[in-house]
Write a protein that holds these residues in place. Structure first.
Motif, PDB file in Angstrom:
ATOM      1  N   HIS A 206       0.760  -1.256   0.000  1.00  0.00           N
ATOM      2  CA  HIS A 206       0.000   0.000   0.000  1.00  0.00           C
ATOM      3  C   HIS A 206       0.784   1.295   0.000  1.00  0.00           C
ATOM      4  CE1 HIS A 206      -3.125  -2.865   0.822  1.00  0.00           C
ATOM      5  NE2 HIS A 206      -3.986  -1.933   0.477  1.00  0.00           N
TER       6      HIS A 206
ATOM      7  N   CYS B 127      -2.510  -5.145  -5.821  1.00  0.00           N
ATOM      8  CA  CYS B 127      -3.224  -4.432  -4.758  1.00  0.00           C
ATOM      9  C   CYS B 127      -2.985  -2.921  -4.833  1.00  0.00           C
ATOM     10  CB  CYS B 127      -2.882  -5.013  -3.386  1.00  0.00           C
ATOM     11  SG  CYS B 127      -3.800  -6.541  -3.067  1.00  0.00           S
ATOM     12  N   CYS B 128      -3.147  -2.238  -3.704  1.00  0.00           N
ATOM     13  CA  CYS B 128      -3.233  -0.773  -3.757  1.00  0.00           C
ATOM     14  C   CYS B 128      -1.945  -0.067  -4.131  1.00  0.00           C
ATOM     15  CB  CYS B 128      -3.786  -0.239  -2.450  1.00  0.00           C
ATOM     16  SG  CYS B 128      -5.573  -0.423  -2.420  1.00  0.00           S
TER      17      CYS B 128
ATOM     18  N   CYS C 153      -2.768  -6.555   3.371  1.00  0.00           N
ATOM     19  CA  CYS C 153      -3.366  -7.399   2.328  1.00  0.00           C
ATOM     20  C   CYS C 153      -2.372  -8.362   1.673  1.00  0.00           C
ATOM     21  CB  CYS C 153      -4.080  -6.561   1.272  1.00  0.00           C
ATOM     22  SG  CYS C 153      -5.355  -5.507   2.001  1.00  0.00           S
TER      23      CYS C 153
ATOM     24  N   GLY D 272     -13.253  -1.612  -2.817  1.00  0.00           N
ATOM     25  CA  GLY D 272     -13.047  -2.821  -2.023  1.00  0.00           C
ATOM     26  C   GLY D 272     -12.394  -3.966  -2.755  1.00  0.00           C
ATOM     27  N   CYS D 273     -12.429  -5.081  -2.040  1.00  0.00           N
ATOM     28  CA  CYS D 273     -11.529  -6.203  -2.249  1.00  0.00           C
ATOM     29  C   CYS D 273     -12.125  -7.277  -3.142  1.00  0.00           C
ATOM     30  CB  CYS D 273     -11.258  -6.816  -0.880  1.00  0.00           C
ATOM     31  SG  CYS D 273     -11.331  -5.644   0.503  1.00  0.00           S
TER      32      CYS D 273
ATOM     33  N   CYS E  27      -9.076  -2.752  -5.172  1.00  0.00           N
ATOM     34  CA  CYS E  27      -9.105  -3.957  -6.011  1.00  0.00           C
ATOM     35  C   CYS E  27     -10.291  -3.951  -6.958  1.00  0.00           C
ATOM     36  CB  CYS E  27      -9.099  -5.193  -5.124  1.00  0.00           C
ATOM     37  SG  CYS E  27      -7.505  -5.376  -4.296  1.00  0.00           S
TER      38      CYS E  27
ATOM     39  N   CYS F 292      -7.193   2.414  -1.843  1.00  0.00           N
ATOM     40  CA  CYS F 292      -8.273   2.520  -0.851  1.00  0.00           C
ATOM     41  C   CYS F 292      -8.175   3.774   0.014  1.00  0.00           C
ATOM     42  CB  CYS F 292      -8.324   1.264   0.001  1.00  0.00           C
ATOM     43  SG  CYS F 292      -8.975  -0.116  -0.952  1.00  0.00           S
TER      44      CYS F 292
ATOM     45  N   SER G 138     -11.770  -6.862   4.190  1.00  0.00           N
ATOM     46  CA  SER G 138     -10.846  -6.455   5.264  1.00  0.00           C
ATOM     47  C   SER G 138     -11.491  -5.544   6.304  1.00  0.00           C
ATOM     48  CB  SER G 138      -9.633  -5.739   4.667  1.00  0.00           C
ATOM     49  OG  SER G 138     -10.015  -4.445   4.265  1.00  0.00           O
TER      50      SER G 138
ATOM     51  N   LYS H  63     -10.327  -2.767   7.039  1.00  0.00           N
ATOM     52  CA  LYS H  63     -10.273  -1.429   6.445  1.00  0.00           C
ATOM     53  C   LYS H  63     -11.572  -1.119   5.705  1.00  0.00           C
ATOM     54  CE  LYS H  63      -6.503  -2.538   4.255  1.00  0.00           C
ATOM     55  NZ  LYS H  63      -5.539  -2.428   3.144  1.00  0.00           N
TER      56      LYS H  63
END
Ligand code: BF8
Ligand code: SF4
Length: 626
Positions: free
Chosen positions: A255, A290-291, A329, A446-447, A477, A518, A553, A555
């Motif tokens: 992240h 991911c982020c 993550c 979100g994921c 995501c 995110c 998550s 988060k």
């Protein structure tokens, strides 16, 4: 042509065959071992916060040993879950503040967007005249860091919200104070023998969420822009096919852009590229998961290899020299999985240390040396590839990303034919919405979660929305799911209704706009606030909703809480472990509407979920008479 989920899955199956050959474990196998899940956990009615327990609520045992009922247990669990998420995002924001504090004209980190820094300094009442930009950076960073622990007052950025929203936060006593205080208070309230009243626990959950979205995350986003540049539209590519067989492949995952930015910088260094060639590769390819991938895609056009549930796939290609991670993550599975291949699994943060990884401690003072060492280690590892295991799926899509609020305002300037003369505001977008050319907007975030066929909910929801002239802003995501499918290619305009298609053509944008990682959901809050201010409406009146169909998550729950608290209805495809308490479920899906003018909808049937969102957008339009 969109890439279908069936095509993704076929590519994954092929990779899992390689995995089977080398005895690799995978999430697909672990899900089987973990199913069915514990029913008490699923409903949120298991309590283990003191050692008289663990206590589980059943019809025969309706209270824990201390006498707490299901509503109190579910409520406390929900608050702890939120606090975990708020702490995580906000600590990421804190790291960015520290990086800004360390920035220097001759240091590892520079200020790339001085105008934004000056804007924030002025907003915060910090004197800018006659100061060197780095002097100002230190002062702003220090002021930001103080937001975490200040003894009095509420978050500085709350003033960005419309007055009506600020009034709600004050009246409902959810205006967040110091960020760390909201996290600590949440843990205090959910300790054994403190709060067991759902209303109190939910109120604090909203407050802790707001300390994240309008506090830690917003600072994370704003200061990342100051350091690394405010995103502008840029072309990139997405899916595993962005990895290049002939090159040294470095995958960044996590992240914090402080790490990934530096890796990209050194991977681009002619000296490093020459060294890679010396070692038999044609060059160096950095891609992301991911982020952190969203961060470097938005600012540098670095390709996105995949999202959350594809993290193992990058190793399974057999062509990943190093997967370099910072925080959040990251599957601990990457350690043992990497051991089945030649891949180096490099952890870099004291916050995320894992077995079977090589730890190269990264910090802002030594960032340059650290990044260089990591890139070199990846190059040195190229020779260790096992050619018989190498297979990169030939699968990628083009994407245009980089839609910060500033960029959205800019691209939409002048898309309408009517008398909108105020450029540089959200008025052209409002004009599109009020005229009905665009019906509304969905913030898709979100994921992935194995409980939902990965990416399907994101993609199907987005397709239906854009066909109904609803524009999508996406992050995390969810944004990567869209990019992999092809929904961030400008040609995706052909999947839109006539109105949105016209806007995409005039503004030269895809119908799904990538707003970042995110923490960048704070950008979405700023956009909603600007729309409300420019229209004179309340945020809760705008035909805008939020959606996290595959979230997983802590988060994400913190995010949900601040989005709802900002007045935006939020739709979830996975239940946040509250079904075991009718009081908690009713509060979150209805009761809180009396406080913040918005609430959650939880619907695991994705077809129904999208219809409910469209219905809500149309209801809001009707209420406005547009
Ligand atoms: O913060 S969307 S899986 S990567 S939690 Fe994680 Fe979820 Fe992805 Fe980014 Ni957000
Ligand atoms: Fe059981 Fe109460 Fe202790 Fe929870 S706090 S474990 S319900 S005794």
């Amino acid at each position: 042509k969109l890439t279908t989920v069936e095509e993704f899955e076929a590519a994954t199956d092929r990779l899992l065959e390689t995995g089977a050959k080398v005895g690799a474990d995978s999430w697909q196998l672990r899900v089987k071992n973990q199913t069915p899940h514990c029913k008490f956990g699923e409903q949120g009615i298991c309590c283990r916060i003191c050692s008289m327990g663990p206590c589980r609520i059943t019809p025969k045992a309706p209270r824990g040993i201390c006498g707490c009922d299901a509503h109190g247990i579910v409520g406390r669990n929900y608050l702890k879950f939120t606090a975990g998420g708020a702490a995580t995002h906000s600590d990421h924001g804190r790291e960015i503040c520290h990086t800004l504090y360390e920035s220097a004209a001759d240091g590892n980190y520079k200020v790339k967007d001085p105008d934004k820094l000056i804007r924030i300094a002025k907003e915060w009442g910090i004197e800018t005249e006659g100061k060197d930009i780095y002097e100002l950076a230190h002062e702003v960073a220090e002021t930001g860091l103080m937001e975490y622990g200040k003894p009095f007052g509420t978050q500085r950025f709350l003033k960005r919200a419309p007055q009506t929203t600020q009034d709600i936060w004050e009246k409902e006593e959810i205006a967040p104070r110091a960020i760390d205080r909201e996290v600590a208070t949440s843990l205090h309230m959910s300790h054994m023998g403190c709060s067991s009243l759902p209303e109190a626990l939910v109120r604090q959950s909203l407050r802790a969420g707001l300390s994240d979205g309008w506090g830690g995350s917003m600072m994370g986003t704003e200061f990342s822009d100051v350091l690394f540049g405010t995103p502008k539209p840029i072309d990139t590519e997405a899916n595993l096919g962005v990895m290049v067989e002939e090159n040294v492949n470095i995958v960044v995952h996590g992240h914090d852009p402080s790490l990934s930015e530096m890796i990209c910088e050194y991977a681009d260094d002619p000296e490093m590229i020459a060294y890679a060639k010396e070692m038999g590769a044609k060059g160096i390819t950095v891609s992301g998961v991911c982020c952190t991938s969203n961060e470097v895609a938005m600012r540098r056009g670095i390709p996105m290899a995949g999202n959350f549930l594809q993290q193992e796939n990058v190793v399974l290609t057999g062509a990943c020299e190093a997967i370099v991670v910072d925080v959040q993550c990251i599957f601990p599975a990457l350690g043992p999985l990497s051991k089945c291949f030649h891949t180096k699994f490099i952890t870099t943060s004291p916050i995320a240390q894992m077995p079977d990884s090589e730890f190269i401690r990264f910090n802002s003072k030594t960032a340059g040396e650290n990044a260089k060492a990591i890139v070199k280690a990846a190059i040195d590892n190229f020779k260790n590839r096992k050619p018989e295991l190498v297979h990169i799926p030939d699968m990628k899509q083009k994407a245009t990303v980089g839609y910060s609020v500033e960029a959205i305002v800019k691209v939409l300037d002048g898309v309408t034919n009517t008398q909108v003369d105020e450029t540089g505001t959200t008025k052209p977008l409002l004009e599109c919405i009020t005229s009905g050319v665009i019906r509304g907007a969905v913030a898709m975030v979100g994921c992935n979660n194995p409980k939902i066929r990965p990416d399907t909910a994101h993609i199907e929801l987005m397709k239906k929305c854009i066909a109904n002239d609803i524009i999508i802003i996406a992050s995390g995501c969810s944004a990567q799911a869209a990019a992999k499918a092809g929904l961030m290619d400008k040609s995706a305009k052909d999947l839109c209704g006539a109105g949105l298609k016209r806007v995409c053509e005039l503004a030269d944008i895809p119908p799904v706009l990538h707003m970042g990682s995110c923490v960048d959901i704070s950008r979405m809050m700023i956009l909603a606030a600007e729309l409300a201010k420019d229209s004179g409406l309340k945020i809760s009146q705008l035909p805008v909703v939020g959606c996290a169909p595959e979230w997983m998550s802590e988060k994400a729950v913190s995010i949900g809480n601040y989005v709802v608290s900002t007045g935006i209805d939020t739709f979830l495809g996975v239940d946040p472990y509250v079904s075991g308490s009718s009081e908690m479920a009713e509060l979150l899906t209805g009761g809180i509407r009396d406080w913040v003018e918005a609430a959650y909808t939880v619907e695991t049937d994705i077809e129904k979920l999208v219809d409910l969102m469209i219905e809500r957008i149309e209801e809001k339009r009707e209420a406005l008479g547009i």
